[in-house]
Design a protein around this motif. Sequence first.
Motif, PDB file in Angstrom:
ATOM      1  N   PRO A  16      42.602 -23.220 -27.698  1.00  0.00           N
ATOM      2  CA  PRO A  16      43.922 -22.885 -27.166  1.00  0.00           C
ATOM      3  C   PRO A  16      44.947 -22.755 -28.287  1.00  0.00           C
ATOM      4  O   PRO A  16      44.815 -23.375 -29.329  1.00  0.00           O
ATOM      5  N   GLY A  17      45.981 -21.993 -28.019  1.00  0.00           N
ATOM      6  CA  GLY A  17      46.996 -21.743 -29.033  1.00  0.00           C
ATOM      7  C   GLY A  17      48.181 -22.672 -28.904  1.00  0.00           C
ATOM      8  O   GLY A  17      48.169 -23.614 -28.119  1.00  0.00           O
ATOM      9  N   TYR A  18      49.208 -22.396 -29.692  1.00  0.00           N
ATOM     10  CA  TYR A  18      50.418 -23.231 -29.694  1.00  0.00           C
ATOM     11  C   TYR A  18      51.033 -23.329 -28.308  1.00  0.00           C
ATOM     12  O   TYR A  18      51.493 -24.376 -27.887  1.00  0.00           O
ATOM     13  N   PHE A  65      49.972 -26.009 -25.711  1.00  0.00           N
ATOM     14  CA  PHE A  65      50.362 -27.391 -25.999  1.00  0.00           C
ATOM     15  C   PHE A  65      51.856 -27.604 -25.794  1.00  0.00           C
ATOM     16  O   PHE A  65      52.280 -28.669 -25.340  1.00  0.00           O
ATOM     17  N   VAL A  66      52.645 -26.570 -26.141  1.00  0.00           N
ATOM     18  CA  VAL A  66      54.089 -26.709 -25.900  1.00  0.00           C
ATOM     19  C   VAL A  66      54.331 -26.848 -24.396  1.00  0.00           C
ATOM     20  O   VAL A  66      55.152 -27.660 -23.958  1.00  0.00           O
ATOM     21  N   TRP A  90      53.528 -30.298 -23.359  1.00  0.00           N
ATOM     22  CA  TRP A  90      54.601 -31.189 -23.825  1.00  0.00           C
ATOM     23  C   TRP A  90      55.788 -31.118 -22.865  1.00  0.00           C
ATOM     24  O   TRP A  90      56.366 -32.129 -22.482  1.00  0.00           O
ATOM     25  N   LEU A 121      55.146 -33.029 -19.853  1.00  0.00           N
ATOM     26  CA  LEU A 121      55.241 -34.471 -20.097  1.00  0.00           C
ATOM     27  C   LEU A 121      56.693 -34.921 -20.081  1.00  0.00           C
ATOM     28  O   LEU A 121      57.033 -35.965 -19.523  1.00  0.00           O
ATOM     29  N   VAL A 122      57.571 -34.113 -20.684  1.00  0.00           N
ATOM     30  CA  VAL A 122      58.990 -34.475 -20.698  1.00  0.00           C
ATOM     31  C   VAL A 122      59.532 -34.488 -19.273  1.00  0.00           C
ATOM     32  O   VAL A 122      60.247 -35.410 -18.876  1.00  0.00           O
ATOM     33  N   VAL A 133      47.818 -36.217 -21.712  1.00  0.00           N
ATOM     34  CA  VAL A 133      47.606 -36.398 -23.149  1.00  0.00           C
ATOM     35  C   VAL A 133      46.114 -36.410 -23.447  1.00  0.00           C
ATOM     36  O   VAL A 133      45.640 -35.727 -24.361  1.00  0.00           O
ATOM     37  N   PHE A 184      44.519 -32.665 -22.610  1.00  0.00           N
ATOM     38  CA  PHE A 184      44.868 -31.524 -23.457  1.00  0.00           C
ATOM     39  C   PHE A 184      45.016 -31.923 -24.923  1.00  0.00           C
ATOM     40  O   PHE A 184      44.314 -31.430 -25.794  1.00  0.00           O
ATOM     41  N   PHE A 185      45.954 -32.853 -25.194  1.00  0.00           N
ATOM     42  CA  PHE A 185      46.207 -33.194 -26.600  1.00  0.00           C
ATOM     43  C   PHE A 185      44.957 -33.738 -27.272  1.00  0.00           C
ATOM     44  O   PHE A 185      44.683 -33.468 -28.429  1.00  0.00           O
ATOM     45  N   MET A 186      44.229 -34.555 -26.553  1.00  0.00           N
ATOM     46  CA  MET A 186      43.052 -35.159 -27.162  1.00  0.00           C
ATOM     47  C   MET A 186      41.805 -34.312 -26.935  1.00  0.00           C
ATOM     48  O   MET A 186      40.687 -34.757 -27.204  1.00  0.00           O
ATOM     49  N   HIS A 187      42.022 -33.074 -26.413  1.00  0.00           N
ATOM     50  CA  HIS A 187      40.942 -32.088 -26.323  1.00  0.00           C
ATOM     51  C   HIS A 187      39.797 -32.519 -25.413  1.00  0.00           C
ATOM     52  O   HIS A 187      38.688 -32.020 -25.547  1.00  0.00           O
ATOM     53  N   LEU A 222      56.388 -38.464 -27.592  1.00  0.00           N
ATOM     54  CA  LEU A 222      55.725 -37.294 -26.999  1.00  0.00           C
ATOM     55  C   LEU A 222      55.796 -36.113 -27.962  1.00  0.00           C
ATOM     56  O   LEU A 222      54.825 -35.382 -28.154  1.00  0.00           O
ATOM     57  N   LEU A 251      52.904 -33.842 -29.879  1.00  0.00           N
ATOM     58  CA  LEU A 251      52.834 -32.375 -29.849  1.00  0.00           C
ATOM     59  C   LEU A 251      52.651 -31.840 -31.259  1.00  0.00           C
ATOM     60  O   LEU A 251      51.790 -30.985 -31.512  1.00  0.00           O
ATOM     61  N   VAL A 265      49.134 -32.126 -32.525  1.00  0.00           N
ATOM     62  CA  VAL A 265      48.162 -31.212 -31.934  1.00  0.00           C
ATOM     63  C   VAL A 265      48.413 -29.794 -32.444  1.00  0.00           C
ATOM     64  O   VAL A 265      47.478 -29.007 -32.656  1.00  0.00           O
ATOM     65  N   LEU A 266      49.664 -29.488 -32.706  1.00  0.00           N
ATOM     66  CA  LEU A 266      49.960 -28.171 -33.269  1.00  0.00           C
ATOM     67  C   LEU A 266      49.429 -28.068 -34.700  1.00  0.00           C
ATOM     68  O   LEU A 266      48.972 -27.002 -35.123  1.00  0.00           O
ATOM     69  N   VAL A 321      45.911 -27.030 -34.481  1.00  0.00           N
ATOM     70  CA  VAL A 321      45.772 -25.598 -34.191  1.00  0.00           C
ATOM     71  C   VAL A 321      45.994 -24.794 -35.463  1.00  0.00           C
ATOM     72  O   VAL A 321      45.207 -23.904 -35.811  1.00  0.00           O
ATOM     73  N   ARG A 378      43.497 -22.336 -37.672  1.00  0.00           N
ATOM     74  CA  ARG A 378      43.800 -20.926 -37.920  1.00  0.00           C
ATOM     75  C   ARG A 378      44.002 -20.657 -39.407  1.00  0.00           C
ATOM     76  O   ARG A 378      44.347 -19.551 -39.808  1.00  0.00           O
ATOM     77  N   LEU A 430      43.495 -37.881 -32.806  1.00  0.00           N
ATOM     78  CA  LEU A 430      43.062 -38.650 -31.638  1.00  0.00           C
ATOM     79  C   LEU A 430      43.698 -40.032 -31.650  1.00  0.00           C
ATOM     80  O   LEU A 430      44.202 -40.523 -30.637  1.00  0.00           O
ATOM     81  N   HIS A 457      47.350 -39.807 -30.733  1.00  0.00           N
ATOM     82  CA  HIS A 457      47.582 -39.583 -29.303  1.00  0.00           C
ATOM     83  C   HIS A 457      47.387 -40.861 -28.508  1.00  0.00           C
ATOM     84  O   HIS A 457      48.094 -41.110 -27.539  1.00  0.00           O
TER      85      HIS A 457
END
Lengths: 100, 322, 205, 543
Positions: A16-18, A21-22, A25, A28-29, A61, A64-67, C70, C74, C77-78, C81, C85, C185, C188
Amino acid sequence: MTEQTKPMMEHSEGSPGYGTFVAVWAALVVLTGLLVFVSHFGQKAAVWGLLTITPLKAGFVFYFFMHLKYEGPLVKGVVFVALGTLLIFFALTYADVAFR
Amino acid sequence: MGWMVEASTSARGADKVFLVSLGISVFFLVFITALMIYFVIRYSKKRHPKAENIEGNAWLEITWTVIPLLIFLSIFYYGWTNFDYTRNPPRDAMVVNVLGRQWAWSFQYPNGKVTSVLYAALGKPTRLDIRSADVIHGFFVPAFRLKMDAVPGHVNTTWFEPTRLGSYDIECTVICGVDHSYMLSKVVVVPVEEFKAWYFGGDDAPEPGKGLGAEKSSVAALSAGVAEAPVLALLRAKDCLMCHSVDGKPMVGPTLKGLYGSTETVVSGGKERAVKVDDAYLKVAIQAPEASIVKGYPPTMPPAALSPAELSQVLDYIKSLK
Amino acid sequence: MSSQASAHEEPRDDFGAKLGMWLFLVTEMILFGGLFIGYSYMRSKYPAEFHHAGSELNATIGILNTLVMLTSSLTVVLAIVSLQRGEKGKTVAFLGATLLLAALFLMDKGIEWRGEIGRGLYPDAPHLATLPPGEQVFFGLYYTMTGLHGLHVLAGMGVLGWVLMRVARGQISRDNSVVLENAGLYWHLVDVIWIFLLPLFYLAA
Amino acid sequence: MSAPSATASTSEPSFLVDQGPRHGLLAWLTTTDHKRIGLMYLAAMVTFFFTGATIGIFMRLVQLSSLSHMMTAQTYNALFTVHGVIMIFLFVIPGLPAVFGNFFLPLQIGARDVAFPRLNLASWYFFMAGAVLAVTSLFTGGGPPDTGWSFYAPFSIKTGTNVTLAVFAAFVLGFSSMLTGVNFITTIHRMRAPGMKWFRMPLFCWSLYATAWVQILATPVLAITLVLVILERLFGIGIFDPAKGGDPLLYQHLFWIYSHPAVYIMILPAMGAITEIIPTFARRTIFGYKAIAFSSMAIAGVGSLVWGHHMFTSGMSLTGDMIFSLLTMIVAVPSAIKVFNWTATLYKGSIDFQPPLLYALTFIFLFCIGGLTGVMQGALAVNQHVHDTYFIVGHFHYVMFGGTGIAFFAAFLYWFPKMFGKMYSRAWAYAAWFPIFIGFNMLYFTMLVLGLEGMPRRYYHHLPQFDTGHVVATVGSWILVSGLLILFGNFAYALFKGKKAGSNPWGGPTLEWTTASPPPKENFATIPTVTGPPYVFPVEPRP
């Protein structure tokens, strides 16, 4: 080394791209805001918020964040076992606490 | 268990469960051991040179899973019913407040009498509300097969109905400090009339249970104050001996032996200073202890209420303890 | 991973490394789980006291810190990515941002603790001793859990800082991104724990 | 293993010979070779075991009434605490997994090492650091801790002795245990040789796998509990202190959430080792492979749920009492299954009665007594009488010493020729058995009886009615120790003067027997390919 070559492919393709995740996020907010909002409606609402929204946030989290979404069954199983064990620890402690 | 005394209704119940589970255990143990020995001899290399590879047998596996499960579950159920019994005191039981502290038991009866030996009437249920003043202790009467911990912050309840006259050991079973193994007492079971005579009598009512062998035990002798110096009885009555020894043994507080004339470091107002232990210091230390606590001891001593006469008696006694 | 002198070099096992990391995270989850058990035990024992003691805490700082946490998650994780890339510059920037946010989090926490300690709300304080027992337990748990979490933030900063350095030097790239992924990990998980701490303490009132 | 395709060439030097740039002690202390790390654990643990045993002897001596003045009550309380801490945290818990697990897990699954060799070395250093801290706690601060190894609050937060450091030592040791667990699980998942499917793994590996899960899932709870005790002592956070609203029962829950599963960390690898020994000497395949594998997992799973049976007299709710008693009964079933399967494996075998088998069968006998007394006290009504008495002391020595300890000896007897390439004297190994068996039962069976009569544990001074029992037990302890000295003297002698052992002196079927004794550094010249189940007899002779 042996038959577990399947999980090796993981995220290399189609990762997945940026943007994804945004978006997570942002969700989550929003959930945090909701949690704070709910907790203004007294103790009961706060506890329900704690028991529902918080695990949902943690789930986001993890997933997604932790894949976790992109992992094979083994890693998912590891997390499942850990959480299950904790849940059972809670339940059995409450077998004492709740009936005193 | 022939060689052990069953002195209460709960003991009878517990022993039945014990004997049943013991019987099953012995059976299994003998069975497995005999089988092992037989196989080792019968199928030794010499007698049986060619082994047979048997990989398993589903029915056999199921059998020896299900049968032990059923046996164990029935042991559980049997154990539960008799346990439940000891946790539900009858309504007419006399309530005795049991207090454990480092390192003694005390028993308070509904009418306010306090003893260091537990008196109980034969055939009458006694309920115990067990508390602790400091750390965890375990209240254990082997002859009743009864045990309940004294946990600070909790009141734990159990009960018993004695079925035999006599005096039985009380022991502490949870490690609670240096004198854990001396935290002993007795349950003295007496006929109802004798108990009533003591219970409803005044302060001078005769101690029940004489002639039951209670006085033979060193513990009972200590508690009953037989042939004790009057001042020692006074110290005991004021609970001094709960924390201070007279023979040099360290307890919660400093020992009284060799105290007089020594130099101690005391903490007062957060500062340390050295003090020579004399009459003046001892008077302060007894009547307003929080003002100057000897270093290394907890500031837990309550002021002792002693009359001037008693105070000088105690001071003389401390001086005599070289 | 096997020794250098080895004649038979093992192929690197990235999945194995990740599995090991997850297993380690399991121990962390259970570590905090023990504290959560303690918390719920005490809360069911002293519901009113916990409610009252919770109102002594500054919820605004707690919520602010949640947002910081939070966001730092983010950025990590970015960073992963961007590393995959091959955008090294971005990776360094994202990791740097994470470290800054982590520092901000700790600063907030420090200000908060200072305020509470100033008001005599810390274990063994004379003022705290006058409060009902349940509230004393609340603060005991509060300092233990946030303190332990703070230590984990500090450890996470150390790990991420080390990873940042190695990314900048080119020692970690898309070929061995598993190092960064594992560090991520960990970070997070620290975030998840804070997600739970927020309602337990700051929103309890 | 039916015809493993590869074997080690005999020309490669053994792992005992330094092959890296470093030599001597330094080479050992920086090694990442799982076999060397296993031996370093072994050296440390044998030392700790004899230290703990010596303390035990002194504890027994005090119970001879005429010798009770040899030490004060305070010293005695310190001794049983230190005996417990050393034996549990430094010997029984890490014993089999850290020594034999490290050494034989990679060998049995056909790998060159564990998944994280450097982490493995780090675990050893954590272990040693914990041990050093534990020893330091004896001589610093307020003197050795006197709370018993269970560190029950609030006594542990009030006593003036050096509980803080001792507890910290246990914390560090827990870390070592967790990291070993992480390592083993990853190793088993990732490093199995080609063709080594899950149900082709030797059962020792299965037991290590189950153990590793318990280590990971339970040890952190102990870690946090101990941290809380330290914080309680340093800052007075009040969570266990009733004066501040804390609850000692919470301590007990948290402590036993770890410390009961810890019992299964101790016993599972022991059962695994026994499962290796029996088929080898019965010369036939194991009876019910899957039943044994699954029962290991079941013990690990259900065993984590029975901690409350340590709290039946603590004032836990009746519902709690009932549920935990029920679960305790259920966890006995998989252990029973294993015992039946072991016995059935002897049936129609061709039994070669070598020392490892003698000790393995002794394990079964003693473990049965330990397990059955466990079931007895799992029954609530009985528990109320025997809890915290010598019955418990006897019971857990039957499980931990008669179980894990004897299994440790059996495993050592079994694998000694593989580890060192030398063979010990079999006659002396048999000879050592008699004093061990007789002394053991004199010591611990007497304790069971004493407990029933009402002798509480951790008593410096006992009431006169228990005199006879204590004399018998103390004499038993002397006999037991003389047996242990013979056993280990035999090992020590064999280490230097033993006859050379071949690569497979017992005719063992699993992969570790296909390589040289002692194995070369890389374990196998080429990684073997596995084509069948683990216990296949007759074992084809190696070329």
